[in-house]
Design a protein around this motif. Structure first.
Motif, PDB file in Angstrom:
ATOM      1  N   TYR A  54       0.830  -1.208   0.000  1.00 48.60           N
ATOM      2  CA  TYR A  54       0.000   0.000   0.000  1.00 48.60           C
ATOM      3  C   TYR A  54       0.865   1.259   0.000  1.00 48.60           C
ATOM      4  O   TYR A  54       0.602   2.207  -0.746  1.00 48.60           O
ATOM      5  N   THR A 103       0.860   3.986  -3.106  1.00 47.71           N
ATOM      6  CA  THR A 103       0.221   5.259  -2.811  1.00 47.71           C
ATOM      7  C   THR A 103       1.183   6.438  -2.919  1.00 47.71           C
ATOM      8  O   THR A 103       0.807   7.498  -3.412  1.00 47.71           O
ATOM      9  N   PHE A 106      -6.708   2.761   5.411  1.00 48.17           N
ATOM     10  CA  PHE A 106      -6.226   1.443   5.005  1.00 48.17           C
ATOM     11  C   PHE A 106      -5.930   0.564   6.213  1.00 48.17           C
ATOM     12  O   PHE A 106      -6.313  -0.606   6.253  1.00 48.17           O
ATOM     13  N   VAL A 123      -3.489  -4.509  -3.396  1.00 45.69           N
ATOM     14  CA  VAL A 123      -3.582  -3.051  -3.337  1.00 45.69           C
ATOM     15  C   VAL A 123      -3.412  -2.482  -4.738  1.00 45.69           C
ATOM     16  O   VAL A 123      -2.724  -3.041  -5.572  1.00 45.69           O
TER      17      VAL A 123
END
Length: 110
Positions: free
Chosen positions: A65, A69, A94, A109
């Motif tokens: 993640y 991101t 999250f 993800v």
């Protein structure tokens, strides 16, 4: 007839290993991946050795993640600490969701 030996020749049992805990979500997991708080490329550009870069143990879901991101520029700048990452609104959402997932489940993800 066989003799009885009062002393055991078996090896001592190994002490139980401490459970591994993700630094971001706090879940116990069988394996952790090392996340460089400052990306390796940016650290090397600043003259730091790879082994001197700070790392933190994350579960594979949280590690995936973070890298999906944030860009390396973000990770070397405002999100170069665990505290800054954990205070991000998206990370908070999250983590709240991933804590409900079993560790054995493969989390995908985007």
């Amino acid at each position: 007839m066989a003799r009885r030996n009062s002393e055991s020749t078996w090896p001592e049992p190994l002490p139980e290993a401490e459970p591994l805990v993700c630094a971001l979500c706090g879940r116990e997991t069988p394996t952790l991946t090392q996340h460089h708080l400052m990306p390796v490329l940016q650290g090397r550009r600043k003259g730091m050795k790879v082994q001197d870069l700070p790392t933190v143990g994350l579960c594979s879901a949280c590690h995936g993640y973070v890298h999906s991101t944030f860009s390396n520029a973000d990770l070397s700048g405002p999100y170069s600490t665990l505290e800054a990452l954990s205070e991000n609104e998206g990370v908070i959402k999250f983590v709240k969701w991933v804590k409900k997932q079993p560790v054995s489940k493969a989390v995908k993800v985007k």
